[in-house]
Design a protein around this motif. Structure first.
Motif, short mmCIF file in Angstrom:
data_model
loop_
_atom_site.label_atom_id
_atom_site.label_comp_id
_atom_site.label_asym_id
_atom_site.label_seq_id
_atom_site.Cartn_x
_atom_site.Cartn_y
_atom_site.Cartn_z
N VAL A 282 -0.36 -2.35 -1.85
CA VAL A 282 0.83 -3.20 -1.99
C VAL A 282 1.90 -2.51 -2.83
O VAL A 282 3.09 -2.56 -2.50
N PHE A 283 1.49 -1.86 -3.92
CA PHE A 283 2.44 -1.11 -4.73
C PHE A 283 3.19 -0.09 -3.87
O PHE A 283 4.42 0.00 -3.92
N SER B 166 3.45 -0.05 -0.61
CA SER B 166 4.16 -0.69 0.51
C SER B 166 5.54 -1.18 0.07
O SER B 166 6.55 -0.93 0.74
N VAL B 167 5.60 -1.91 -1.05
CA VAL B 167 6.90 -2.44 -1.48
C VAL B 167 7.81 -1.30 -1.94
O VAL B 167 9.04 -1.41 -1.86
N SER B 168 7.22 -0.19 -2.40
CA SER B 168 8.02 0.96 -2.82
C SER B 168 8.52 1.74 -1.62
O SER B 168 9.68 2.19 -1.58
N ILE B 169 7.66 1.95 -0.62
CA ILE B 169 8.06 2.68 0.58
C ILE B 169 9.08 1.87 1.40
O ILE B 169 10.04 2.43 1.92
N ASP B 170 8.87 0.57 1.49
CA ASP B 170 9.88 -0.28 2.14
C ASP B 170 11.18 -0.28 1.35
O ASP B 170 12.25 -0.62 1.89
N PRO C 48 10.08 1.10 -7.74
CA PRO C 48 8.71 1.32 -8.21
C PRO C 48 8.44 0.69 -9.58
O PRO C 48 7.33 0.23 -9.84
N THR C 49 9.46 0.66 -10.45
CA THR C 49 9.26 0.03 -11.76
C THR C 49 9.05 -1.48 -11.64
O THR C 49 8.38 -2.07 -12.48
N ASP C 50 9.61 -2.11 -10.61
CA ASP C 50 9.34 -3.53 -10.37
C ASP C 50 7.85 -3.74 -10.13
O ASP C 50 7.23 -4.66 -10.70
N ALA C 51 7.30 -2.91 -9.26
CA ALA C 51 5.90 -3.07 -8.88
C ALA C 51 4.97 -2.73 -10.04
O ALA C 51 3.97 -3.41 -10.27
N ALA C 52 5.30 -1.67 -10.79
CA ALA C 52 4.47 -1.29 -11.93
C ALA C 52 4.46 -2.39 -12.99
O ALA C 52 3.40 -2.74 -13.54
#
Length: 242
Positions: free
Chosen positions: A184-185, A187-191, A196-200
């Motif tokens: 998921v990390f 996926s949301v970064s590649i999309d 990436p800092t949001d997901a981290a």
């Protein structure tokens, strides 16, 4: 709860993992409160600091990989995620023959996940600028920080690992759970629907808040609801799949 009381409760009932009382609930809740405050403040200062990294991730959003990451994003969007939580909670209820672990699972996720949407509106970080991305995703209407998708999957994994903690499925749940969070990390970064800092930050949020969410629901609220309170001296169902 004092340590002797914690040990007494743990000895007298072989409980489904998520129902095990936390020996230091106040510390757990305090850690969550501090983490939420820190992560919220950090969000105000991020801006587009990792836009270059977001663009780099987005360059691989092509072909089968791009289709896969987009599918992941849609599969755990709010409505499917809520449906998945209900289905898994229903399975837990059926296997354990006890509503409490099912509600503990679902409410741990909810109490962890829903406040992140409030912080998202407070911080109001813009999503990556689609005009600057090589493979832009359709514009999303809500702010970017934190990532609700990533908070959800991390909370889901943590809650499920607790449910199966006393079973032979524990190690498998841990391994597959880590894989799911990483997927998921990425996926949301590649999309590039999130930085990436949001997901981290979302992973850190769930790691800190989920234990407190479990304390609030399982240790504090559940014993005060008459139909969820175990009868004195009654056996507590053991975890399924032993």
């Amino acid at each position: 709860m004092t340590d002797p009381e914690f040990r007494r409760r743990r000895r007298t009932a072989d409980v489904v993992g998520i129902l095990e009382p936390n020996p230091r609930p106040l510390t757990t809740v305090l850690v969550a409160v501090v983490a939420v405050l820190v992560l919220t403040v950090v969000g105000f200062f991020l801006g587009a600091v990792d836009l270059g990294l977001a663009k780099a991730f987005n360059t691989v959003h092509v072909g089968a990989l791009g289709a896969f990451t987009t599918a992941v994003y849609h599969v755990i969007s709010p409505v499917p995620a809520i449906a998945l939580t209900f289905v898994v909670a229903g399975i837990i209820w059926w296997r354990a023959r006890d509503l409490r672990p099912a509600l503990g699972f679902g409410m741990t996720i909810a109490i962890t996940w829903l406040p992140s949407a409030v912080v998202k509106e407070i911080v109001h970080r813009a999503r990556p600028d689609v005009a600057l991305l090589p493979h832009p995703f359709p514009v999303q209407p809500d702010p970017s920080y934190p990532s609700g998708h990533t908070v959800y999957i991390t909370a889901f994994v943590i809650a499920l690992v607790w449910v199966v903690r006393e079973t032979r499925w524990h190690r498998l749940a841990q391994v597959l759970g880590v894989v799911a969070i990483v997927v998921v990390f990425l996926s949301v970064s590649i999309d590039a629907v999130h930085f990436p800092t949001d997901a981290a930050a979302s992973i850190l949020w769930a790691l800190a808040v989920s234990p407190a969410a479990r304390v609030v629901w399982v240790d504090w609220i559940t014993p005060r609801i008459p139909f969820l309170r175990p009868r004195e001296g009654a056996a507590v169902p053991v975890s399924p799949g032993r």
